[in-house]
Structure formats: C-alpha cells, structure tokens
Motif scaffolding. Sequence first.
Motif, PDB file in Angstrom:
ATOM      1  N   ARG A 182      53.065  -3.281 -35.079  1.00 62.09           N
ATOM      2  CA  ARG A 182      54.077  -2.357 -36.110  1.00 62.09           C
ATOM      3  C   ARG A 182      55.179  -1.928 -35.476  1.00 62.09           C
ATOM      4  NH1 ARG A 182      49.690   1.730 -38.051  1.00 62.09           N
ATOM      5  NH2 ARG A 182      49.231   1.614 -35.958  1.00 62.09           N
ATOM      6  N   VAL A 183      55.903  -2.754 -34.416  1.00 59.43           N
ATOM      7  CA  VAL A 183      57.062  -2.566 -33.842  1.00 59.43           C
ATOM      8  C   VAL A 183      57.991  -3.556 -34.323  1.00 59.43           C
ATOM      9  CG1 VAL A 183      57.941  -2.491 -31.456  1.00 59.43           C
ATOM     10  CG2 VAL A 183      55.672  -1.881 -32.050  1.00 59.43           C
ATOM     11  N   LYS A 184      59.404  -2.934 -34.112  1.00 56.61           N
ATOM     12  CA  LYS A 184      60.586  -3.879 -34.460  1.00 56.61           C
ATOM     13  C   LYS A 184      61.172  -4.143 -33.093  1.00 56.61           C
ATOM     14  CE  LYS A 184      64.885  -4.413 -36.889  1.00 56.61           C
ATOM     15  NZ  LYS A 184      64.827  -5.104 -38.371  1.00 56.61           N
ATOM     16  N   TYR A 185      61.230  -5.007 -32.682  1.00 55.72           N
ATOM     17  CA  TYR A 185      61.881  -5.278 -31.307  1.00 55.72           C
ATOM     18  C   TYR A 185      63.433  -5.365 -31.368  1.00 55.72           C
ATOM     19  CZ  TYR A 185      57.188  -5.992 -29.782  1.00 55.72           C
ATOM     20  OH  TYR A 185      55.646  -5.915 -29.690  1.00 55.72           O
ATOM     21  N   LEU A 186      63.972  -4.763 -30.499  1.00 56.52           N
ATOM     22  CA  LEU A 186      65.650  -4.667 -30.425  1.00 56.52           C
ATOM     23  C   LEU A 186      65.866  -5.719 -29.549  1.00 56.52           C
ATOM     24  CD1 LEU A 186      65.550  -0.682 -30.305  1.00 56.52           C
ATOM     25  CD2 LEU A 186      66.121  -2.323 -32.349  1.00 56.52           C
ATOM     26  N   SER A 187      67.349  -5.998 -29.221  1.00 56.27           N
ATOM     27  CA  SER A 187      68.168  -6.372 -28.263  1.00 56.27           C
ATOM     28  C   SER A 187      67.727  -5.891 -26.861  1.00 56.27           C
ATOM     29  CB  SER A 187      69.344  -6.396 -28.405  1.00 56.27           C
ATOM     30  OG  SER A 187      70.105  -7.145 -27.140  1.00 56.27           O
ATOM     31  N   ALA A 188      67.629  -6.826 -25.863  1.00 51.14           N
ATOM     32  CA  ALA A 188      67.315  -6.414 -24.495  1.00 51.14           C
ATOM     33  C   ALA A 188      68.554  -5.424 -23.868  1.00 51.14           C
ATOM     34  CB  ALA A 188      67.060  -7.185 -23.496  1.00 51.14           C
TER      35      ALA A 188
END
Length: 189
Positions: free
Chosen positions: A133-139
């Motif tokens: 349930r995670v939205k991954y962001l730009s590094a």
Amino acid sequence: GTFYRLSLPALLEDRQKVLYLDTDLVVVRDVTELYDTPLNDALLAGVRDLVMKSFAGGGVHAIAEIGNMKCSRYLSDKLGIRDPSDYFQAGVLLLNLDRLRAQKVADRMISALRHEKFWFLDQDVFNKYARGRVKYLSAKWNVVYMDDAHLQWLDDSDRSTYQAALDDPWIVHYAGLAKPWKGVEHPHA
C-alpha cells in the motif's frame, strides 16, 4: 523521536496527510510538488531504498539481536517483503493520515515496535505494515549516498537511477556514515 513518527495520525487529528522529513537532510527543491502527490488508497509515499537493496544483493547480515540472518531473509521472514525493491527509506514520507487512522495501522506499528526487535526500527515497521500500500516516489526525493562497495551489489538499472538522483537531488539525506559535518567524503558535503 521514533514513536512520534508512528503517532502522527493521532497527533495530527485535523490533518488528512503530512510530509515527514528527517532532521539530517537538506531540501533542494520546493516540496509543494511532493506534498501535492496524490496518495489515493496508499498509506504513504516514499522512495525505494537502494541501500537496503544493495545489502540484500551483497548478502549483508542483519544485526545479531534479530538473528544475524542475511538481509534478504530478514526482509522476507520478518517484514513479509519478498522483493528487496519494495523496501522504502523512511526519512522522507508523505503519510496518508486519514488512511492510517481508518485502518488503525499506527497502533499495530507501535505495538510491534514495543514487543519485537527490528533492524532499522520504525523504518522496518513502516515497511512491514504498509507493504503493498505504498506509492513509490522518484529517487530524487530522498538521495542517500552509497560508496562503491555498496553500489557494486546493485544492477545497472539501479545504479543508473542512483546516479541520476545523486547528480540532481531534490532532497539530500545524510543517512549513514558520510555526514558532512564529520568530513568531505559525501559528494554533497
């Protein structure tokens, strides 16, 4: 400080979301863009932790207090994370407070931290209970420096992602040993 981050849904009852930032970082870009990231049903948004992925790739062992097992086994057995790419770094988090409250996740995280041993404490607890349930962001939103010894354990794609983030960071996070107030080994010291 560990329990405060986990308690934010209760402490900020009148807020729908909050941007959490560790104290050992420098913000280079306006974080309004980050704050405005739509979370939808995700519990939080964070950046994939390439350091942890390198630990898994290099066969690094977790601390003795939790069994001295290899990182990849710790992630799967203790946190339920089968793919090390799914582990996120918790120094920069956009928390969906409404969702965390509705699903009573904070209470479970605090209880787990009180009764179990974890390698990276609340970061591991966030990873365990937000899994899937995670939205991954730009590094670029959470750039943690890695030396060549750790970079060698990443594949070409991850090294490229890391280098692009290091070359143009939006948030520089001084997690780990390379602190700019201790020396100049960090490229953004």
